[in-house]
Motif scaffolding. Sequence first.
Motif, PDB file in Angstrom:
ATOM      1  N   ILE A   1      48.995  82.117  26.753  1.00  0.00           N
ATOM      2  CA  ILE A   1      49.079  82.321  25.738  1.00  0.00           C
ATOM      3  C   ILE A   1      48.056  81.590  24.414  1.00  0.00           C
ATOM      4  O   ILE A   1      47.617  82.474  23.545  1.00  0.00           O
ATOM      5  CB  ILE A   1      50.093  81.928  25.053  1.00  0.00           C
ATOM      6  N   ALA A   2      48.108  80.281  24.888  1.00  0.00           N
ATOM      7  CA  ALA A   2      46.949  79.447  24.086  1.00  0.00           C
ATOM      8  C   ALA A   2      44.962  80.104  24.756  1.00  0.00           C
ATOM      9  O   ALA A   2      44.440  80.486  23.427  1.00  0.00           O
ATOM     10  CB  ALA A   2      46.932  78.478  24.211  1.00  0.00           C
ATOM     11  N   GLY A   3      45.569  80.918  26.110  1.00  0.00           N
ATOM     12  CA  GLY A   3      43.438  80.928  26.469  1.00  0.00           C
ATOM     13  C   GLY A   3      43.269  82.350  25.854  1.00  0.00           C
ATOM     14  O   GLY A   3      42.224  82.693  25.587  1.00  0.00           O
TER      15      GLY A   3
ATOM     16  N   LYS B   1      38.810  79.262  23.511  1.00  0.00           N
ATOM     17  CA  LYS B   1      38.254  79.075  25.042  1.00  0.00           C
ATOM     18  C   LYS B   1      37.093  77.976  25.092  1.00  0.00           C
ATOM     19  O   LYS B   1      36.513  77.692  24.503  1.00  0.00           O
ATOM     20  CB  LYS B   1      37.077  80.329  24.941  1.00  0.00           C
ATOM     21  N   SER B   2      38.207  77.131  25.949  1.00  0.00           N
ATOM     22  CA  SER B   2      38.150  75.720  25.532  1.00  0.00           C
ATOM     23  C   SER B   2      38.096  75.031  27.018  1.00  0.00           C
ATOM     24  O   SER B   2      39.022  75.821  27.804  1.00  0.00           O
ATOM     25  CB  SER B   2      39.102  74.870  24.855  1.00  0.00           C
ATOM     26  N   LYS B   3      37.101  74.203  27.116  1.00  0.00           N
ATOM     27  CA  LYS B   3      36.810  73.444  28.505  1.00  0.00           C
ATOM     28  C   LYS B   3      38.163  72.536  28.413  1.00  0.00           C
ATOM     29  O   LYS B   3      38.612  71.718  29.984  1.00  0.00           O
ATOM     30  CB  LYS B   3      35.431  72.450  28.557  1.00  0.00           C
TER      31      LYS B   3
ATOM     32  N   LYS C   1      40.054  84.500  35.326  1.00  0.00           N
ATOM     33  CA  LYS C   1      39.970  83.703  34.512  1.00  0.00           C
ATOM     34  C   LYS C   1      40.167  84.935  33.116  1.00  0.00           C
ATOM     35  O   LYS C   1      40.669  85.875  33.985  1.00  0.00           O
ATOM     36  CB  LYS C   1      38.195  83.959  33.627  1.00  0.00           C
ATOM     37  N   ILE C   2      41.336  84.295  32.165  1.00  0.00           N
ATOM     38  CA  ILE C   2      41.924  85.030  31.053  1.00  0.00           C
ATOM     39  C   ILE C   2      40.540  86.168  29.910  1.00  0.00           C
ATOM     40  O   ILE C   2      39.952  84.895  29.491  1.00  0.00           O
ATOM     41  CB  ILE C   2      42.779  84.690  30.120  1.00  0.00           C
TER      42      ILE C   2
ATOM     43  N   ILE D   1      52.942  86.610  25.698  1.00  0.00           N
ATOM     44  CA  ILE D   1      54.067  85.858  25.494  1.00  0.00           C
ATOM     45  C   ILE D   1      55.791  87.149  26.378  1.00  0.00           C
ATOM     46  O   ILE D   1      56.287  86.148  26.653  1.00  0.00           O
ATOM     47  CB  ILE D   1      54.283  86.649  23.835  1.00  0.00           C
ATOM     48  N   ILE D   2      55.241  88.055  26.453  1.00  0.00           N
ATOM     49  CA  ILE D   2      56.158  88.893  27.215  1.00  0.00           C
ATOM     50  C   ILE D   2      56.748  88.615  28.951  1.00  0.00           C
ATOM     51  O   ILE D   2      57.562  87.982  28.766  1.00  0.00           O
ATOM     52  CB  ILE D   2      55.977  90.634  27.392  1.00  0.00           C
ATOM     53  N   MET D   3      55.659  88.050  29.619  1.00  0.00           N
ATOM     54  CA  MET D   3      55.863  87.790  30.316  1.00  0.00           C
ATOM     55  C   MET D   3      56.412  86.314  30.916  1.00  0.00           C
ATOM     56  O   MET D   3      56.509  85.798  31.577  1.00  0.00           O
ATOM     57  CB  MET D   3      54.000  87.695  31.681  1.00  0.00           C
ATOM     58  N   THR D   4      55.972  85.374  29.869  1.00  0.00           N
ATOM     59  CA  THR D   4      56.340  84.064  29.186  1.00  0.00           C
ATOM     60  C   THR D   4      57.813  84.649  29.568  1.00  0.00           C
ATOM     61  O   THR D   4      58.367  83.395  30.296  1.00  0.00           O
ATOM     62  CB  THR D   4      55.625  83.345  28.595  1.00  0.00           C
TER      63      THR D   4
END
Length: 615
Positions: free
Chosen positions: A72-74, A78-80, A165-166, A180-183
């Motif tokens: 969800i956050a990804g 886009k953060s290392k 990768k997302i 969200i639905i998958m989680t």
Amino acid sequence: MSGPLRIAVKLISTFVLIVVLCALQRLIFIAVYHHLDPDAGFLGFMPSMLHGIPMDCTVAGYLTAIPGLMAIAGVSVKSKWLAIAEKTYYAIIALILALIFCLDIVLYGYWDFRLDSTPLFYFTTSPSSALASATTAEMLLAPIAVIAAAAVIYLLFIKLIFTQKIAPGKRKAASYATAIIMTALLFIPIRGGFTVSTMNVSRAYFSTNTRLNHAAVNPVFSLLYSATHQTNFAAQYRFFSDDEAKELFAELNRPDESLKSDSIAPLLNTSRPDICLIILESFSSHLMPVLGGEDIASGLDSTAREGMLFTNAYASSFRTDRALPAILGAFPAQPSTSLMKFVEKTEKLPSLPMSLRKAGYENTYYYGGDANFTNMRAYLANCGFGRIISDTDFPIKDKLSKWGVHDHLLFQRAFSELSQKEGDAPRFSVIQTSSSHEPFEVPYSNPRFADSPQKNAFAYTDSCLTDFINRMKATETYRNTLFIIVPDHYGAYPARPDDALDRHHVPVVFCGGALARTGEEISVPASQTDIAATVLSALSLPTEEFIFSHDLLNPVSPKYAFFSEPSLIGFVTENDTVTINCDSETLLTAKGNDIAKAEAFAKAYLQTIYDQLSR
């Protein structure tokens, strides 16, 4: 591949990989332990693979939830640091899974139940004692196995999951919705489906064969479930309404007024004898010819024939921390926890030592090991022991056993104090042995048992006990001393008989110069919890506090035995015997005239135990 599809594939891959890892561990477990059930064989265990999948899915649901939140956050970040967090999570999970998988496979051979929170309790109270049963090879190989397994699992996560990768691209809203639905859908396997009950250990039980059920249980879930249900006593094992359980417990413990108790032969020939309770590590009826066993503990066998032997007695549990409250406090062992974990509860419970202390007895405990192990010292102090002799009270040169001090040195220390007496106060002393415990390394070699370290270790402790009793016979204090000899829990020889009654069957022996009744065998069903009421009644001291204890020599008292181990309880009366899987509420074995009544009594008894714990 579109962003939403990438997210779905990544989370599904994570979920499936964890299920596969759990299934693989189960397959390895079966390969290692299928020999314990020769009738089933390796192929006979295959149904366990299928029946374990729902619990594997629950574990996978829990462990995929964090990657779901990261997905969800990804979508927008886009953060290392997110990538680092994801790798760190996989590393932590890999290590946890490897540790649980390896511990479970190793410990099952010792404990015969799937991993729960018990090892954590043992390790946190005394790491050295918790590891004392392990061989040197196991100590060396276990860390290597854990590290290797963790490395393999981590590489699988990185190669199969992390590289996916997302990239939401232009379909950010759809990617959000998918993540969200998958989680959210993970709630279904976490809960265990759409049934009324949520996932629990009993859901893996599908057979009357306990080994097959054990194989189906997921050790990760077993550990998690055990750790989170330790203190919720009021919700555990609710077979009846509160009123029904109380009625059944009252009926079970109602005195038989049709029998007379005014002609009971006295147990003692003195009003306030010294009492020495000897708790033998892992002994059982299988070591004594008088109880149909082998001629291994020949000294104890001879002592039992000379004194008073209870031939139909049963150990309350399978480990010392669960046995001591039964022996000293007349509080039955529980299948899902250990009373000694809860120091604040033991402060409020009655005990035999405390009752004797109130009657003027001086209490001393002799143990050659670490008295801090499993909160033992706190429990003994709450029981009223003024002196606790343990490994720290012996010189370093004497601490040659993995458990501390060998039994012959322990008995020597006890003899040096008990053979003489200062003052008029009666003494209550407990001697707890430890040498007849894995790894069975003792300073003794009996040619008869050269091929069996186990038998040799039991013969060693038996020789120490016999020498102690014989030396005490030559002293003045022996004439005024009652000795009570009882194992701590079910025996370590032979290696866990399949029949629960057989493995819990133990000797209980009364002997000594203060014993008025000698050469007697008592065949009524008996529990370790009955020692308290039997001794206190002989001393004309109150027993009302001990609701789980009965005078074994009073014909009016109820006569039955109860025992437990993880997922199992047993109940024995003069006419009926039952063993029950208390998690799945399955009747495992039954024999007698009124099986339904015996089963109801057993369940009401267990429910009453947990009612008492919840107070």
